[in-house]
Design a protein around this motif. Structure first.
Motif, PDB file in Angstrom:
ATOM      1  N   GLY A 112       0.843  -1.186   0.000  1.00  0.00           N
ATOM      2  CA  GLY A 112       0.000   0.000   0.000  1.00  0.00           C
ATOM      3  C   GLY A 112       0.879   1.237   0.000  1.00  0.00           C
ATOM      4  O   GLY A 112       2.096   1.150   0.200  1.00  0.00           O
ATOM      5  N   THR A 113       0.270   2.369  -0.248  1.00  0.00           N
ATOM      6  CA  THR A 113       1.009   3.626  -0.222  1.00  0.00           C
ATOM      7  C   THR A 113       0.347   4.543   0.785  1.00  0.00           C
ATOM      8  O   THR A 113      -0.860   4.772   0.712  1.00  0.00           O
ATOM      9  N   CYS A 114       1.141   5.036   1.724  1.00  0.00           N
ATOM     10  CA  CYS A 114       0.600   5.933   2.738  1.00  0.00           C
ATOM     11  C   CYS A 114       1.032   7.354   2.430  1.00  0.00           C
ATOM     12  O   CYS A 114       2.205   7.613   2.190  1.00  0.00           O
ATOM     13  N   HIS A 115       0.049   8.245   2.439  1.00  0.00           N
ATOM     14  CA  HIS A 115       0.325   9.646   2.122  1.00  0.00           C
ATOM     15  C   HIS A 115       0.289  10.530   3.357  1.00  0.00           C
ATOM     16  O   HIS A 115       0.230  11.749   3.239  1.00  0.00           O
ATOM     17  N   CYS A 116       0.333   9.917   4.548  1.00  0.00           N
ATOM     18  CA  CYS A 116       0.264  10.733   5.764  1.00  0.00           C
ATOM     19  C   CYS A 116       1.540  11.557   5.907  1.00  0.00           C
ATOM     20  O   CYS A 116       2.585  11.232   5.345  1.00  0.00           O
ATOM     21  N   THR A 117       1.425  12.615   6.685  1.00  0.00           N
ATOM     22  CA  THR A 117       2.551  13.545   6.798  1.00  0.00           C
ATOM     23  C   THR A 117       3.768  12.870   7.423  1.00  0.00           C
ATOM     24  O   THR A 117       4.897  13.203   7.089  1.00  0.00           O
ATOM     25  N   ARG A 118       3.530  11.916   8.315  1.00  0.00           N
ATOM     26  CA  ARG A 118       4.673  11.256   8.960  1.00  0.00           C
ATOM     27  C   ARG A 118       5.432  10.370   7.978  1.00  0.00           C
ATOM     28  O   ARG A 118       6.650  10.396   7.909  1.00  0.00           O
ATOM     29  N   SER A 160      -0.423  18.229  -2.863  1.00  0.00           N
ATOM     30  CA  SER A 160      -0.991  18.346  -4.213  1.00  0.00           C
ATOM     31  C   SER A 160       0.024  17.985  -5.298  1.00  0.00           C
ATOM     32  O   SER A 160      -0.344  17.593  -6.397  1.00  0.00           O
ATOM     33  N   TRP A 161       1.332  18.076  -4.974  1.00  0.00           N
ATOM     34  CA  TRP A 161       2.335  17.784  -6.005  1.00  0.00           C
ATOM     35  C   TRP A 161       2.475  16.289  -6.278  1.00  0.00           C
ATOM     36  O   TRP A 161       3.088  15.888  -7.256  1.00  0.00           O
ATOM     37  N   TYR A 162       1.907  15.461  -5.387  1.00  0.00           N
ATOM     38  CA  TYR A 162       1.976  14.022  -5.635  1.00  0.00           C
ATOM     39  C   TYR A 162       0.708  13.579  -6.337  1.00  0.00           C
ATOM     40  O   TYR A 162      -0.378  13.679  -5.788  1.00  0.00           O
ATOM     41  N   GLU A 163       0.848  13.118  -7.565  1.00  0.00           N
ATOM     42  CA  GLU A 163      -0.321  12.657  -8.305  1.00  0.00           C
ATOM     43  C   GLU A 163      -0.427  11.152  -8.272  1.00  0.00           C
ATOM     44  O   GLU A 163       0.538  10.450  -8.564  1.00  0.00           O
TER      45      GLU A 163
END
Ligand code: ZN
Ligand code: ZN
Length: 132
Positions: free
Chosen positions: A23-29, A114-117
């Motif tokens: 999976g891919t986690c986009h959380c700030t940490r 937003s820069w990660y699509e």
């Protein structure tokens, strides 16, 4: 056998089975520690070759529940590799072998910059994936 290591080579481990899920986690940490792509491994499949004592645990601070591990020397993100749980996520970046598993979900999309699509069709969750 799946081989894993850190950037400087101090930490080396093996997995006797392919990770069950990616999976891919986009959380700030996860973004800050550089471990967005995660794979789930079973504790019994993880075998240490060397350098377990080079692994530093960054303890979770409330409201977070999960720690983050990294190599003390080079900083390579290792996910929750010191976890005592039966199954836990480690950072896919630490694996050296080819994997057949592919990204199956994106979590914490609400925190994604937003820069990660997102360019795949994997399921997206605003926060943690809903467990059925
Ligand atoms: Zn290292
Ligand atoms: Zn995360």
């Amino acid at each position: 056998m799946i081989h894993g290591s850190c950037c400087c080579g101090a930490v080396k481990f093996e997995l006797s089975a392919e990770p069950s899920m990616m999976g891919t986690c986009h959380c700030t940490r996860c973004r800050k520690v550089g471990a967005s792509a995660i794979v789930f491994v079973r504790k019994e499949d993880l075998k240490w070759i060397q350098g377990r004592d080079h692994v530093q645990l960054f303890e979770p601070v409330s409201p977070y529940k999960y720690g983050r591990c990294f190599c003390k020397i080079c900083g390579t993100a290792l996910g929750e590799i010191l976890s005592e749980a039966d199954s836990f996520p480690i950072a896919a970046n630490a694996l050296d072998s080819e994997l057949s598993v592919r990204n199956q979900f994106h979590e914490f999309v609400a925190e994604k910059p937003s820069w990660y699509e997102i360019c795949d069709d994997a399921k997206q969750f605003d926060r943690h994936p809903v467990t059925a």
